[in-house]
Scaffold this motif. Structure first.
Motif, PDB file in Angstrom:
ATOM      1  N   ASP A   1       0.836  -1.294  -0.030  1.00 30.30           N
ATOM      2  CA  ASP A   1      -0.089  -0.121  -0.322  1.00 30.30           C
ATOM      3  C   ASP A   1       0.609   1.139  -0.544  1.00 30.30           C
ATOM      4  O   ASP A   1       1.501   1.264   0.634  1.00 30.30           O
TER       5      ASP A   1
ATOM      6  N   ARG B   1     -11.615  -3.475   0.458  1.00 33.53           N
ATOM      7  CA  ARG B   1     -10.029  -4.829   0.374  1.00 33.53           C
ATOM      8  C   ARG B   1     -10.623  -6.050   1.590  1.00 33.53           C
ATOM      9  O   ARG B   1     -10.727  -7.372   0.858  1.00 33.53           O
TER      10      ARG B   1
ATOM     11  N   ARG C   1     -13.245  -8.075  -0.419  1.00 34.74           N
ATOM     12  CA  ARG C   1     -12.075  -8.577  -2.143  1.00 34.74           C
ATOM     13  C   ARG C   1     -11.771  -9.554  -2.164  1.00 34.74           C
ATOM     14  O   ARG C   1     -11.837 -10.925  -2.149  1.00 34.74           O
TER      15      ARG C   1
ATOM     16  N   SER D   1      -3.456 -10.247  -0.259  1.00 29.18           N
ATOM     17  CA  SER D   1      -2.905  -8.815  -0.764  1.00 29.18           C
ATOM     18  C   SER D   1      -3.879  -8.150  -2.074  1.00 29.18           C
ATOM     19  O   SER D   1      -5.021  -8.901  -2.536  1.00 29.18           O
ATOM     20  N   PRO D   2      -3.739  -7.150  -1.654  1.00 27.43           N
ATOM     21  CA  PRO D   2      -4.915  -6.155  -2.271  1.00 27.43           C
ATOM     22  C   PRO D   2      -4.452  -6.554  -3.819  1.00 27.43           C
ATOM     23  O   PRO D   2      -5.989  -5.767  -4.739  1.00 27.43           O
TER      24      PRO D   2
END
Length: 493
Positions: free
Chosen positions: A109, A380, A383, A471-472
């Motif tokens: 990030d 996030r 997701r 992980s985004p």
């Protein structure tokens, strides 16, 4: 006479030298600029490129030679140091890479990273308002917001170096609340104490018991179900067992998001038991605490508002309106915490910590939260769950993938059964042969640099993979690649 003049000249040279800065700021800033270019290119550009390797594996002896680790009498030139920076970046594991699934952290990030760069540049310590005014106020705001997610209107807290330290804080606080005399008189003044935690809790519970003199034999391991969740009936039985042995129960350590299976202990019934028994309830949510941001998934921590303390990603939270942290840990160092300062001394939070110097950790979370908002953090989390569901659905369509169980969180645990073992589950050597599959696949993926994923045995289960979907940066394509790569690396075993 000539000798005297030479001596005086040398002395003047030394005095002139001491009257000038030792560091050349212009040269240092130029090096920093060039080093940042290397970091940006090698770590943050190549490091997230799926066409680049996750790691450049080298054997230890070769790696030590490549890095030229020896420290010498004299320093190196700037161009040599920049090469050192390149080498460190090249041969380090790229945890930002979309194919890094090995740990309970992954991805990058950029706002949080900026926060980390800034705190390192400012190089302060978070113990007093006078040296860290921005970060004292910032930490308080972040802690307040996190407490509101739990459902507390008030309380206390502190940022810790990690979940392990948070769990150690909890054990110490629980003991101090039950036996405040321990701070002055030590373990000699106490009875035998008992801690209760699940079989699949983090190993830091055992470390904390050893470190604080409670003893690992006094940590009672509570049985878990197939998902890895604590069985509360067994918790009650273990508490009675400890009492029958003359021990005094004082702490129940529950987990929201266990390290391997990602299991969530049932907090409501655990809280009921703690209320009846008068025990401190701590919840280690260092891994699973992110579900509190999600309206869809926060039910996994139903009852969280009833804990006395909790660890959320290395942040220790306490439900209390008194200075328990400070009373438990303070040493009243007068060179730091003078009682006649010109500002509100309650802002000097350092005496709450067992550390003296404490790195600033709040900025990276604060800046990321500012950037994406609570809504972005919720997205996030949701997701990650969506990608987990997709991976499991695709895995179930393929021959050779055997789930340990339906994931409760974003930990996907499974065996890969190569063609040579399929249909041979009843063979006497099946478990032994299966246990060797994951280590070989792991070695191949690392040496080829294609991806990284962890494996482990657990209980009576032989080695299996633990895939972490966090992980985004991840996409469905990454999930498909993962399954294809496991098959490619393991089909000939």
């Amino acid at each position: 006479y000539i000798t005297t003049l030479a001596y005086k000249s040398e002395l003047r040279t030394k005095q002139q030298h001491l009257n000038e800065p030792l560091l050349d700021h212009r040269e240092g800033q130029l090096f920093l600029t060039e080093a940042f270019k290397v970091i940006l290119e090698e770590v943050l550009c190549k490091g997230i490129d799926v066409n680049e390797k996750v790691c450049e594996w080298r054997e230890p002896e070769e790696l030590a030679t490549l890095l030229d680790l020896e420290l010498r009498e004299y320093g190196e030139q700037q161009h040599q140091l920049l090469q050192r920076v390149r080498d460190v970046a090249k041969y380090s594991v790229k945890t930002n890479h979309p194919r890094f699934f090995n740990q309970l952290f992954a991805g990058v990030d950029y706002h949080a990273l900026t926060g980390r760069f800034l705190t390192e540049a400012l190089n302060t310590s978070q113990y007093t308002y006078e040296v860290a005014p921005v970060f004292v106020l910032m930490e308080d705001e972040v802690l307040s917001k996190l407490r509101s997610l739990v459902g507390w209107a008030q309380g206390d807290g502190i940022f810790c170096p990690g979940g392990t330290m948070s769990n150690m804080y909890a054990m110490n606080l629980a003991r101090y609340r039950a036996f405040p005399e321990v701070k002055l008189k030590g373990q000699w003044a106490l009875p035998r104490l008992a801690v209760f935690t699940s079989q699949e809790s983090h190993y830091s519970v055992m470390k904390a018991a050893a470190f604080q003199g409670i003893g690992t034999e006094n940590v009672f391991k509570v049985n878990v179900d197939d998902r890895g969740c604590m069985i509360t009936d067994d918790l009650s039985e273990k508490i009675e067992l400890a009492k029958s042995q003359g021990a005094v129960p004082f702490l129940v350590h529950a987990t929201s998001g266990t390290t391997v299976q990602g299991a969530f202990d049932p907090l409501e019934p655990i809280a009921d038991i703690c209320d009846r028994q008068g025990l401190w309830m701590h919840v280690d949510a260092a891994w699973g605490g992110s579900v509190l941001f999600s309206k869809e998934h926060r039910h996994l921590m139903r009852g969280v508002e009833r804990w006395e303390s909790g660890a959320c990603s290395g942040i220790q939270l306490l439900e209390c309106n008194f200075d328990l942290l400070k009373r438990c840990h303070s040493a009243d160092a007068t060179y730091l915490f003078q009682q006649d300062k010109f500002y509100d001394m309650s802002l000097d939070t350092g005496d709450k910590s067992i550390q003296c110097g404490r790195k600033v950790d709040c900025l990276k979370l604060w800046l990321m939260w500012k950037a994406v908002g609570s809504q972005g953090l919720e997205e996030r989390v949701d997701r990650a769950f969506a990608h987990t569901r997709y991976l499991v659905e695709e895995m179930m369509k393929r021959e050779g993938f055997q789930l340990i169980g339906k994931p409760e969180f974003v930990n996907v645990c499974f065996w890969f059964i190569p063609p040579s073992l399929r249909g041979k589950e009843n063979s006497p050597d099946y478990q032994d042969r299966l246990s060797k599959v994951a280590p070989v696949i792991k070695e191949r993926m690392i040496k080829q640099g294609t991806m990284m994923v962890g494996y482990q045995p657990l209980g009576g289960r032989v080695n299996f993979f633990r895939m972490i979907v966090i992980s985004p940066q991840l996409s469905y394509q990454d999930m498909t690649f993962f399954l294809d790569e496991i098959e490619r690396l393991g089909n000939n075993l």
